[in-house]
Design a protein around this motif. Structure first.
Motif, short mmCIF file in Angstrom:
data_model
loop_
_atom_site.label_atom_id
_atom_site.label_comp_id
_atom_site.label_asym_id
_atom_site.label_seq_id
_atom_site.Cartn_x
_atom_site.Cartn_y
_atom_site.Cartn_z
N PHE A 65 0.90 -1.17 -0.04
CA PHE A 65 0.07 0.21 -0.05
C PHE A 65 0.78 1.32 -0.04
N ILE A 66 1.98 1.35 1.02
CA ILE A 66 2.81 2.42 1.00
C ILE A 66 3.53 2.73 -0.26
N VAL A 110 1.34 3.86 -3.15
CA VAL A 110 0.92 5.41 -2.95
C VAL A 110 2.02 6.39 -3.29
N LEU A 111 3.20 5.89 -2.75
CA LEU A 111 4.39 6.77 -2.76
C LEU A 111 4.87 6.71 -4.37
N ILE A 130 9.22 15.48 -5.12
CA ILE A 130 8.93 15.73 -3.78
C ILE A 130 7.65 15.95 -3.26
N LEU A 131 7.19 17.08 -4.01
CA LEU A 131 5.89 17.65 -3.56
C LEU A 131 4.86 16.57 -3.88
N SER A 139 4.72 13.75 -1.51
CA SER A 139 4.09 14.41 -0.25
C SER A 139 2.63 14.32 -0.61
N ALA A 188 1.03 11.28 -0.80
CA ALA A 188 0.63 10.48 0.58
C ALA A 188 -0.36 10.80 1.09
N LEU A 189 -0.77 11.94 1.11
CA LEU A 189 -2.23 12.52 1.73
C LEU A 189 -3.19 11.88 0.96
N ILE A 233 -3.81 8.16 1.56
CA ILE A 233 -4.49 7.92 2.88
C ILE A 233 -5.90 8.35 2.88
N ALA A 251 -7.48 5.32 0.60
CA ALA A 251 -7.76 3.99 1.18
C ALA A 251 -8.87 4.14 2.22
N LEU A 252 -8.80 5.15 3.03
CA LEU A 252 -10.01 5.39 4.04
C LEU A 252 -11.32 5.72 3.47
N LEU A 289 -1.98 28.32 4.14
CA LEU A 289 -1.92 26.94 4.81
C LEU A 289 -3.38 26.80 5.62
#
Lengths: 235, 89
Positions: A6-7, A10-11, A77-78, A81, A84-85, A88, A91-92, A146
């Motif tokens: 899963f990780i 996603v990455l 990188i962005l 990042s 990754a959100l 999450i 998956a939820l 933000l």
């Protein structure tokens, strides 16, 4: 669910989508950045802060090359990042998302996150090219930007949770609730304090390219994560 | 005195393997692993800070105050910062 798998997917999907974002920016945003930095340099010469000398241009070429080469790396990188959100949340929420397959579900979620976490904050605090930002206000602007992203994203989740309590034909109440809430925040939250002194056609064209670049990321991450999920099925 | 033999050890090993498999199945039924969420949340926060907000903070751990002048990460992510809508300058 197989945690490592899963990780990894996603990455990977975030990194690939970020790579696409970086390449798109390199092609369509960089010319506007060069143009804006050209104005910035001219302002420095006019004010006497810098002199138009070969040493200046040698130093300028050095850091511009560093900045341009970072565009794609920073995209990866962005992308990793934000991906990754996205992973999450996907998956939820996968079982609640509409759509016949994982690609459609993933694209729908990407659309929702693009709208709530990018487009709405962008309408309040649109991207600006160099020459526009004041160094003195950068911390305040970062906090405002933000905060608005967090408020918009979290309130979307809260109104979604609320919608689960309503009957099917009343779920629209949640969408209206979110629209009213975020409109109120939009009006209340302070404006960007910086004045725009650069030509508005340059600023507007830069903003359009910025939207296209970020949108390319969200479309890519939606498609790639959905495809990888279909293929590997981590759960 | 009774010692555990090879056969018993293999049996225990098989039981442990079976238990770990069962645990994996039960996690998949309940949803996403918390470990995965924590790991991804760290990646999210760290990446966002590097690209969107670092003004020398990360390199200052090694280079001290000089990092706030050099701004290596800021300059490296400068173009993406502007292009993605983050405040800059």
């Amino acid at each position: 669910m197989k945690t490592i798998l899963f990780i990894v997917i996603v990455l990977l999907s975030g990194a690939f989508a970020g790579l696409i974002h970086g390449i798109v920016n390199f092609a369509i945003v960089e010319p506007y950045l060069d143009q804006a930095i050209g104005i910035e340099n001219q302002n420095l010469f006019d004010s006497g802060e810098e002199e138009d000398t070969p040493q200046f241009w040698a130093e300028y070429d050095g850091y511009r090359t560093w900045q341009k080469s970072g565009q794609i790396l920073a995209g990866v990188i962005l992308g990793t990042s934000v991906g990754a959100l996205f992973g999450i949340v996907f998956a939820l929420s996968k079982n609640s998302l509409p759509g016949a397959n994982n690609v459609k579900k993933s694209l729908i979620l990407a659309g929702i996150m693009w709208f709530t976490m990018y487009l709405i904050p962008f309408l309040k605090y649109p991207a600006n090219p160099p020459t526009v930002g004041d160094g003195e206000t950068v911390v305040l602007r970062a906090i405002l930007y933000l905060s608005f992203i967090a408020i918009s994203g979290l309130s979307a989740v809260i109104f979604y949770k609320l919608s689960k309590r309503f009957d099917k034909n009343k779920k629209i109440i949640s969408i209206i609730g979110y629209a009213i809430f975020i409109s109120a925040v939009f009006i209340i939250i302070p404006e960007n304090p910086d004045e725009i002194s650069a030509p508005m056609n340059l600023v507007n064209e830069f903003r359009l390219m910025s939207v296209l670049g970020v949108s390319s990321f969200w479309i890519s991450v939606g498609v790639i994560l959905g495809l990888l999920w279909n293929r590997i099925e981590p759960n | 005195m009774n010692f555990i033999g090879i056969q018993e050890l293999k049996y225990i090993q098989r039981m442990l393997f079976f238990m770990s498999e069962s645990k994996q199945i039960s996690v998949s039924k309940t949803g996403v692993s918390k470990l995965a969420i924590i790991a991804l949340a760290i990646v999210f926060a760290a990446g966002l800070f590097v690209v969107g907000f670092d003004q020398g903070h990360i390199f200052s751990i090694v280079y001290g105050e000089q990092a706030f002048t050099d701004l290596y990460i800021h300059e490296l992510t400068h173009d993406m910062r502007h292009a993605a809508g983050f405040p800059c300058h």
